[in-house]
Design a protein around this motif. Structure first.
Motif, mmCIF file in Angstrom:
data_model
loop_
_atom_site.group_PDB
_atom_site.id
_atom_site.type_symbol
_atom_site.label_atom_id
_atom_site.label_comp_id
_atom_site.label_asym_id
_atom_site.label_seq_id
_atom_site.Cartn_x
_atom_site.Cartn_y
_atom_site.Cartn_z
ATOM 1 N N CYS A 37 18.822 83.845 -32.514
ATOM 2 C CA CYS A 37 19.293 85.225 -32.393
ATOM 3 C C CYS A 37 18.280 86.071 -31.614
ATOM 4 O O CYS A 37 17.102 86.064 -31.925
ATOM 5 N N HIS A 40 16.721 89.365 -33.948
ATOM 6 C CA HIS A 40 15.708 89.329 -34.998
ATOM 7 C C HIS A 40 14.846 88.097 -34.763
ATOM 8 O O HIS A 40 15.151 87.265 -33.919
ATOM 9 N N CYS A 58 25.497 87.057 -35.337
ATOM 10 C CA CYS A 58 24.342 86.473 -36.008
ATOM 11 C C CYS A 58 24.625 86.495 -37.498
ATOM 12 O O CYS A 58 24.923 87.545 -38.053
ATOM 13 N N CYS A 61 21.311 88.501 -39.302
ATOM 14 C CA CYS A 61 21.141 89.957 -39.243
ATOM 15 C C CYS A 61 22.466 90.685 -39.008
ATOM 16 O O CYS A 61 22.518 91.910 -39.047
HETATM 17 ZN ZN LIG Z 1 20.020 88.058 -35.887
#
Ligand SMILES: [Zn+2]
Length: 696
Positions: A37, A40, A58, A61
């Motif tokens: 991702c 994050h 994702c 997150c």
């Molecule tokens: Zn993420």
């Protein structure tokens, strides 16, 4: 303004796998793709891309959506900017809604300034690498400062020849207008009408906006000559306001988001050297003391800021006041001092990236503590200075919007300064009060402003940036939300309660958020999810007034069913889905999912993307298919449980309103509420009677 057809076309064309692949390495897994991702600090691939749905998400997150959402988030662009970005990628021509002649002129003038700046940047870069003087003087200088060639290229550093009109001649011969060469400040007009260069004989650093457009230049002289200034900047212009720009923000934004932290340094060389050391979340305000606009620019990406100072910096004391402003914006501030005689630039050349980052982590210190110790060291035992010091620290603490944080700092500083907590508390509360008053003032002014008739001149948002390149691809963009859009919302305790007469009438005794936790709301969301996925599908046949058989789509069925009991969805966004879906459901080739996924209202399209992509379905697409078959049973069930839960909830709250003192003393009011309660129980009765006859 981009028209709806173009938006549709862009979203339809943009292939989510291709778009995400520009930034994330994807691996095929089953029918989907996965990768780390970008939003994050991802250790295991959590980022799923579904080519079938043209969506990404994702699962750690929660970020994602369609290609536009992805580009908005990743490149920190506004919706129209993201549309333009994708339009360029897929060579789609943008159809504009008509602009007025004045708007076009303004738009073109600004665009021209950016075009000239970009020509200049390319010219200076080319001169640095491909002329003898460029290589022998400019490039030699950068290399001698220890800057690697890849970093020189990344920051688009350049050189302006040591002849006072070399650039002007080149630009004019290429057809660039004198007007724009002067307006950008690249050239200065002599009395005889000829142009001379502003930056001649200097190495040149372009300044980029947050989206990567060149707004200005800063140029450094190479010979130590007392007669000329060491640094020369572009003057302010229609596109360049010094107080709004931060050096390096374009190259730093991704790293700032990822690390959730921003380093603030004093000069552009510090930024460049730190990048070379692998620390990329760094910007410089370069020369100016920090402004509110710059703080808010950083705040778009993080609230954690660490200020890096030279060990012997005289600037620390001078900048203390500016730091209070960071505090009042709700930022978490830390400070780091380099060892004596070192600055980020020199330090980074002596240490590798790991050592550099380790040094920062181990030595950064909380700002308030840092300031208390610094001032205490100055004051020693001088009683007057100590008094000033307490006032000073209390003022800083008073800037912090969060009450608990203020309390913690009060305790700590009392202990560092060895004074009674109450002394700091009393003093800092003065500043808290002052800020609250200022806020009240501002709210009052805004109310007055809103009460005024709208100014037609303000009806259209200003057109800001226009053209730039991104990774070599020219990118156009349109109105950017102004920094005002990013003013952090003040902490609740800092917002004074509205005056009594402004409180809403008592019927709205329930907070919206309370109700969104209620059982009915879960069902409401399920229904909206089904509308977005399958709203246009034929659902059932009914007889109309003339006894003719008529087919209802799923959305029509839900709408009619709610209407029957005079109910509507609680959430306004959900209501909008129902109304707009009903308006368009008989349009040719209408698809609810497509319509809402491409909706210009970002809240709506994000919600649609969210409802379209769930882990279970993204990873096991085959098992999703039966949902379509099940909707015939799901919809009536969901509707029924929504209605029952909704009415029960409403009844519960109506009853609780009866016990409020305002009502118990007001007979008329109490009767009204009781009547409403009976009405609700009647509806509930009807529903249960009706449905008990239906076999589900
Ligand atoms: Zn993420």
């Amino acid at each position: 303004m981009i028209d709806r057809t173009t938006i549709d076309k862009v979203i339809d064309t943009a292939n989510i796998v291709e778009v995400v692949s520009d930034f994330v390495t994807l691996k095929k897994r089953g029918v989907n793709y996965v990768g780390l991702c970008p939003f994050h600090d991802d250790k295991t691939p959590s980022f799923y891309v579904s080519p079938a749905k043209n969506l990404c998400k994702c699962f750690a997150c929660g970020k994602g959506g369609n290609a536009v959402h992805f580009i908005m988030e990743h490149e920190q662009l506004s919706f129209p900017e993201a549309i333009r970005w994708l339009a360029k990628k897929y060579h789609i021509e943008i159809e504009e809604k008509e602009m007025t002649a004045e708007e076009i002129a303004q738009h073109n003038a600004r665009e021209s300034l950016f075009v000239v700046n970009e020509f200049a940047r390319d010219y200076f870069v080319d001169t640095l690498h491909h002329t003898e003087d460029g290589r022998n003087i400019g490039l030699a200088y950068f290399r001698q400062r220890g800057i690697r060639d890849d970093i020189i290229q990344k920051f688009q550093l350049g050189y302006s020849l040591n002849r006072n009109n070399a650039f002007a001649k080149e630009a004019e011969s290429k057809g660039y207008k004198k007007e724009f060469l002067v307006k950008t400040g690249l050239c200065i007009e002599n009395a005889d009408g000829n142009l001379r260069d502003r930056f001649w004989g200097r190495v040149v650093f372009p300044w980029h906006t947050v989206t990567g457009k060149v707004v200005a230049f800063n140029a450094r002289v190479l010979q130590s000559n007392a007669k000329v200034a060491k640094y020369v900047n572009s003057p302010e212009s229609e596109i360049y306001l010094k107080r709004k720009e931060l050096y390096g923000i374009y190259f730093a934004k991704q790293a700032i988001i990822k690390q959730d932290k921003c380093y603030l340094v004093e000069g552009q060389m510090d930024v460049i050297s730190m990048h070379q050391s692998g620390v990329e979340n760094v910007v410089a305000s370069s020369g100016t003391s920090l402004t509110l606009e710059q703080i808010r620019l950083i705040h778009r990406f993080t609230k954690n800021v660490t200020l890096l100072y030279d060990g012997d910096s005289a600037g620390i004391h001078a900048s203390l006041r500016g730091i209070d402003m960071l505090l009042s914006e709700g930022m978490n501030i830390k400070v780091l001092l380099f060892p004596d005689g070192e600055d980020p630039d020199s330090f980074s050349h002596k240490h590798n990236a790991t050592e550099f980052q380790k040094y920062i982590q181990e030595n950064e210190e909380d700002f308030i503590r840092f300031k208390a110790r610094l001032l205490l060291n100055d004051a020693k035992n001088d009683p007057i200075k100590r008094g000033e010091l307490i006032a000073d620290i209390s003022q800083s603490i008073g800037q912090i919007p969060d009450r608990i944080l203020r309390f913690t700092y009060t305790q700590e500083c009392a202990s560092i300064l060895n004074v009674d907590e109450r002394l700091i508390l009393n003093e800092s509360e003065k500043y808290v009060k002052r800020r609250q008053e200022a806020l009240l003032d501002r709210m009052q002014k805004e109310r007055e402003e809103q009460a005024k008739p709208a100014n037609p001149l303000n009806a259209n948002p200003p057109i800001v940036d226009t053209t730039t390149t991104f990774n070599g691809v020219p990118v156009e963009s349109v109105p950017i939300p102004s920094n005002e859009d990013f003013i952090p919302i003040p902490e609740r305790e800092d917002v004074p309660p509205p005056p009594e007469e402004m409180l809403p009438p008592h019927q709205t005794f329930i907070l919206a958020s309370d109700r969104e936790k209620a059982e009915f709301y879960v069902k409401e969301k399920e229904l909206v999810k089904l509308i977005i996925r399958y709203g246009e599908l034929p659902f059932c046949k009914v007889a109309d007034e003339d006894g003719q058989e008529k087919e209802l789509t799923l959305i029509e069925f839900i709408s009619a069913d709610l209407q029957q009991d005079d109910l509507q969805f609680h959430n306004p966004l959900h209501r909008q889905v129902l109304t707009e879906g009903m308006t368009h459901v008989h349009d040719k080739d209408f698809s609810c999912s497509h319509y809402f996924l491409t909706h210009p209202n970002q809240e709506l399209s994000r919600m649609a993307a969210d409802f379209m992509s769930e882990r279970y379905e993204l990873s096991r697409r085959y098992e999703m298919e039966p949902e379509k078959d099940r909707i015939r049973f799901m919809v009536p069930q969901y509707l029924l449980s929504f209605k029952i839960a909704f009415i029960k909830d409403e009844m519960k709250h109506t009853l609780s309103a009866l016990t409020s003192p305002d009502v118990t003393n007001n007979k008329e009011e109490a009767e009204k509420i009781m009547a409403h309660y009976h009405e609700l129980s009647q509806i509930l009765n009807d529903i249960t009677k009706r449905t008990s006859r239906v076999v589900m």
